[in-house]
Every structure is written in structure tokens, then in C-alpha cells.
Design an enzyme around this catalytic site. Structure first.
Site, mmCIF file in Angstrom:
data_model
loop_
_atom_site.group_PDB
_atom_site.id
_atom_site.type_symbol
_atom_site.label_atom_id
_atom_site.label_comp_id
_atom_site.label_asym_id
_atom_site.label_seq_id
_atom_site.Cartn_x
_atom_site.Cartn_y
_atom_site.Cartn_z
ATOM 1 N N LYS A 1 0.829 -1.206 0.000
ATOM 2 C CA LYS A 1 0.000 0.000 0.000
ATOM 3 C C LYS A 1 0.872 1.268 0.000
ATOM 4 O O LYS A 1 2.086 1.169 -0.092
ATOM 5 C CB LYS A 1 -0.949 -0.041 1.207
ATOM 6 C CG LYS A 1 -1.861 -1.285 1.222
ATOM 7 C CD LYS A 1 -2.657 -1.455 -0.063
ATOM 8 C CE LYS A 1 -3.862 -2.364 0.026
ATOM 9 N NZ LYS A 1 -3.591 -3.802 0.158
HETATM 10 C C1 LIG Z 1 -4.840 -4.860 0.532
HETATM 11 C C2 LIG Z 1 -6.313 -4.939 0.579
HETATM 12 C C3 LIG Z 1 -6.995 -5.571 1.637
HETATM 13 C C4 LIG Z 1 -6.286 -6.350 2.714
HETATM 14 O O1 LIG Z 1 -5.364 -5.621 3.429
HETATM 15 P P1 LIG Z 1 -4.450 -6.383 4.524
HETATM 16 O O2 LIG Z 1 -3.887 -5.234 5.330
HETATM 17 O O3 LIG Z 1 -3.403 -7.117 3.761
HETATM 18 O O4 LIG Z 1 -5.324 -7.254 5.318
HETATM 19 C C5 LIG Z 1 -8.368 -5.538 1.654
HETATM 20 N N1 LIG Z 1 -9.065 -4.922 0.679
HETATM 21 C C6 LIG Z 1 -8.459 -4.321 -0.362
HETATM 22 C C7 LIG Z 1 -9.280 -3.645 -1.406
HETATM 23 C C8 LIG Z 1 -7.061 -4.318 -0.454
HETATM 24 O O5 LIG Z 1 -6.465 -3.730 -1.493
#
Ligand SMILES: *Cc1c(COP(=O)(O)O)cnc(C)c1O
Length: 413
Positions: free
Chosen positions: A217
Site C-alpha cells: 500500500k
Molecule cells: C490490501 C487490501 C486488503 C487487505 O489488506 P491487509 O492489510 O493485507 O489485510 C483488503 N481490501 C483491499 C481492497 C485491499 O487492497
């Protein structure tokens, strides 16, 4: 509002659903081995992470809810302007907390896009709820708000808009529908930190919102997340769920003289060591966003001509949405071209990738969920999307290398 597919390929794909899978002649693709490989994701260590980790370690408070967690939560609360925020060990955990707070029961229905990460659905499936998949808009690849009302039944409890690529969903429309039918809105804001909609921050638009600080992210601590709470009435229960079903948070604040088991719950809080990393990232978030935006804009300008020539479609960001350069993608003609493009970039040591396999077509999605309406855009666009490398540690020279490779690829098309 009606969204007209803005590129000719979508219409072609709708007209003829037949797709040709052709093998790729990689021998004809030249390699440029003198250039260093470009990773898909290149997170930036902004500078103070280790210093803060050392401070956390020497403070002796390395469990959750230490000073770094508190500072991260204060930072987020200020950014979002919400009632409260709670750090979690992932966005998945924050979504699971949202499902508990929504009090969904077995058989209840949750409306969400099929074009999303598994956790959006799984958090609710864990509670026995049924994910009801709705198609996406062809412009933003977000949940199509015009198709949500048709998916609502007596069992519907929650709508989960996913702000894909950090571009907000059409939240005014979704909130109005939620109000009419008395539904909870849980934003999957995993990709949406610092984005906004009509000047309002992503995360402040639903009743609850889940953020991710996973290494892929924009702002990262390896694995991490947060739940933003916009309803004062959900705040206390959220604290309890996150602290194993106890009122320990109240105890630490001196509001009760002992803590005990008061509700269901689990352990959703991250160590303060991770919060230390996250705080360093938060402090540099303007810089991170600036770096990402520079690359995003460079890509966007560079591919304008190819779009003009009808060879691809670039991302569309509605005027009311301020995005955060979370990802840059190209929508190409069909699956065959996408496969060729990814292979071509790989030959040039550039890691590019597709995105979600639609959940409604996955084994678990078919078992636990159901589809409302058609999945036309979900199926079409998921086959045609190619995501390009993007990260705060990526250089403009690397971005130019990617651009050159993409332009070279389409030269032959
Ligand atoms: C990355 C992501 C998640 C999950 O995030 P984590 O922190 O890895 O649990 C959930 N929804 C979306 C749309 C994502 O891009």
C-alpha cells in the site's frame, strides 16, 4: 446516472464474449539486460523507522496500544476527522471487526463488488453472511452505485464500497441508499489513505472504514491496518472486540478499577514496534504521496497518445475524487494483448501484473456468495487490466524505462 463505457474495447467485448487465448512468441522479444530489474512494488523507508523502533524497544512497551500506537491513531483521526481510530494488525482484521460491529448473522447479506480482494468478502463470510456481488463501473472500476438498490433484499445488512486505486466510490448515492434501507456502510479503504471525495476524506464517508498498511500500500509497516469509526455508538464496542472481548481499554484509562470479559472479541491490535514503523511513515506521507503522484502523472501523460490512437484506456478519476496515486493501470484490448504485454515487460525485467480474479468466479465465491444482476464489466475489465510498477522509492528514470517499454510494445500493435 448512467455510465457509458468510454472505450471501444468494452463494447467489442460485450458484443462478442469469445476470447482467444494465444500462446506468445517470446523468442521475438528482445531483452535489455543492461538495465536493472524494476520491481512492481518498491516501498520507501523514509528515514526514522529504525530510530522509532529502537525507541519502542527501549520503552519496554512493545505490546499493543503503547505510545506509538496512540500517536498513529491521533494522526489518523486528525487526517480523517472521525470519532476514533483503532490500529489493527491488518485491513483484514479491521474488516472482521466491522463485520462484528455490524452484528451480521448467518444468512444476512452484504453487498460488495466482485472485483476486490478476498478479505472484503471473507470478513463477513466468517460470520456466516452471504456476499452479494454487484458489477463495477467501467470508468473507476468501483462498485456501480446504480446497481446496488436492485441487490437489496430483506436480509441485506451492509454495503461495502471498495475505493479501488484510491479513487472514491460515488458515496453520496451509496449513503442515500443505505439511509433509505437502514444499512451500515463499511468502506474498504485499504487503498484509500489520504484520498478524498468532494473534499471529504476517504474513511469519513461510511459508518466504518478499514485501512491497510501492508507493504503493497502507500503508507506501510509491513502488515498493518486501522479501523476508522464515524459513529460514536460503535466506539466502545469496537475497543472491547479488539481487546479480546474485555474492557481493558477502559481499565487503562482509569475508567473502571478492574477489567473483565464483557463481550465476544479477539486480538486485533498490532505491537507498538510496528506502530513505530508506521508513525515514521505517517510523518513522511506527504513526501510519499508526492513521489507516487509524480510517477502516476508521468505515466498518465506518456500514454495519452496511445489512448488517442485507441490502443488502450488510461485510468479515469472523476472530478469529485482526489486520488492518492495508489496504482497505475492500463486497460488494453483483450486478454491476449494483456498477456503479451505482461510477457513483453517481463522480458525487459519490468514486473507488471494483472489484478483481481473476480470473487464471484472463484471457488469460495461460488460456494458462499451470489451474484446480483450481470457481471459484464467485472469480467471484461479484470481480463484487460495491466498494472505498472509504482512506488515511493521508484525513480523517474525507472518510470521512463517502463514508459519506453510500453511504447515499444504498442509500436508493433
Ligand atoms: C490490501 C487490501 C486488503 C487487505 O489488506 P491487509 O492489510 O493485507 O489485510 C483488503 N481490501 C483491499 C481492497 C485491499 O487492497
Amino acid at each position: 446516472m448512467v455510465y457509458i463505457p468510454s472505450d471501444p474495447f468494452t463494447q467489442n467485448a460485450i458484443a462478442s464474449k469469445a476470447q482467444n487465448f494465444m500462446s506468445i512468441d517470446t523468442a521475438s522479444i528482445s531483452t535489455t539486460s543492461e538495465l536493472a530489474a524494476i520491481p512492481f512494488n518498491n516501498p520507501l523507508v523514509t528515514g526514522r523507522e529504525l530510530e522509532y523502533v529502537r525507541a519502542a524497544l527501549s520503552s519496554k512497551h512493545i505490546a499493543g496500544d503503547g505510545p506509538f500506537t496512540k500517536q498513529c491513531q491521533a494522526w489518523l483521526q486528525q487526517l480523517i476527522g472521525c470519532q476514533s481510530t483503532l490500529l489493527t494488525h491488518s485491513c483484514t482484521a479491521a474488516l472482521e471487526m466491522a463485520a462484528l460491529l455490524a452484528d451480521v448473522q448467518p444468512g444476512d447479506e452484504v453487498i460488495l463488488p466482485s472485483y476486490t480482494f478476498v478479505s472484503t468478502a471473507n470478513a463477513f463470510v466468517l460470520r456466516g453472511a452471504v456476499p452479494v456481488f454487484v458489477d463495477i463501473r467501467p470508468d473507476t472500476l468501483n462498485l456501480d452505485e446504480t446497481k446496488v438498490e436492485a441487490a437489496i433484499t430483506e436480509k441485506t445488512k451492509v454495503i461495502v464500497p471498495v475505493h479501488y486505486a484510491g479513487v472514491s466510490c460515488e458515496m453520496d448515492t451509496l449513503s442515500a441508499i443505505a439511509d433509505t434501507y437502514n444499512l451500515l456502510v463499511v468502506e474498504d479503504a485499504a487503498q484509500g489513505i489520504t484520498s478524498s471525495y468532494k473534499g471529504r476524506p476517504v474513511g469519513s464517508l461510511g459508518h466504518l472504514a478499514a485501512f491497510s498498511f501492508h507493504e503493497t500500500k502507500n503508507v506501510v509497516c509491513g502488515e498493518g491496518g486501522a479501523l476508522a469509526i464515524n459513529n460514536a455508538s460503535l466506539k466502545e464496542r469496537a475497543e472491547i472486540l479488539r481487546e479480546k472481548g474485555t474492557n481493558r481499554s477502559k481499565f487503562f484509562r482509569g475508567e473502571v478499577d478492574k477489567y473483565t470479559w464483557v463481550d465476544v472479541g479477539s486480538s486485533f491490535l498490532p505491537s507498538d514496534i510496528l506502530a513505530a514503523v508506521l508513525l515514521a511513515q505517517f510523518e513522511q506521507s506527504d513526501y510519499i504521496m508526492h513521489q507516487r503522484m509524480a510517477i502516476w502523472n508521468l505515466y498518465h501523460q506518456a500514454f495519452a497518445d496511445l489512448e488517442q490512437q485507441g490502443k488502450l484506456r488510461r485510468p479515469i478519476v472523476p472530478a469529485e475524487c482526489q486520488h492518492n496515486a495508489h496504482l497505475y493501470y492500463l486497460l488494453v484490448e483483450d486478454l491476449k494483448v494483456r498477456t503479451e504485454l505482461l510477457a513483453y515487460l517481463k522480458q525487459r525485467e519490468i514486473k507488471s501484473t494483472f489484478h483481481y480474479v473476480p470473487l464471484h468466479s472463484s471457488p469460495a465465491g461460488m460456494k458462499y456468495g451470489r451474484v446480483s444482476g450481470t457481471m459484464t464489466f467485472t469480467e471484461d475489465l479484470s481480463d484487460r487490466i495491466a498494472r505498472l510498477p509504482l512506488g515511493a522509492a521508484m525513480t523517474l528514470a525507472e518510470a521512463k524505462q517502463v514508459i519506453e517499454a510500453v511504447l515499444d510494445f504498442f509500436q508493433s500493435k
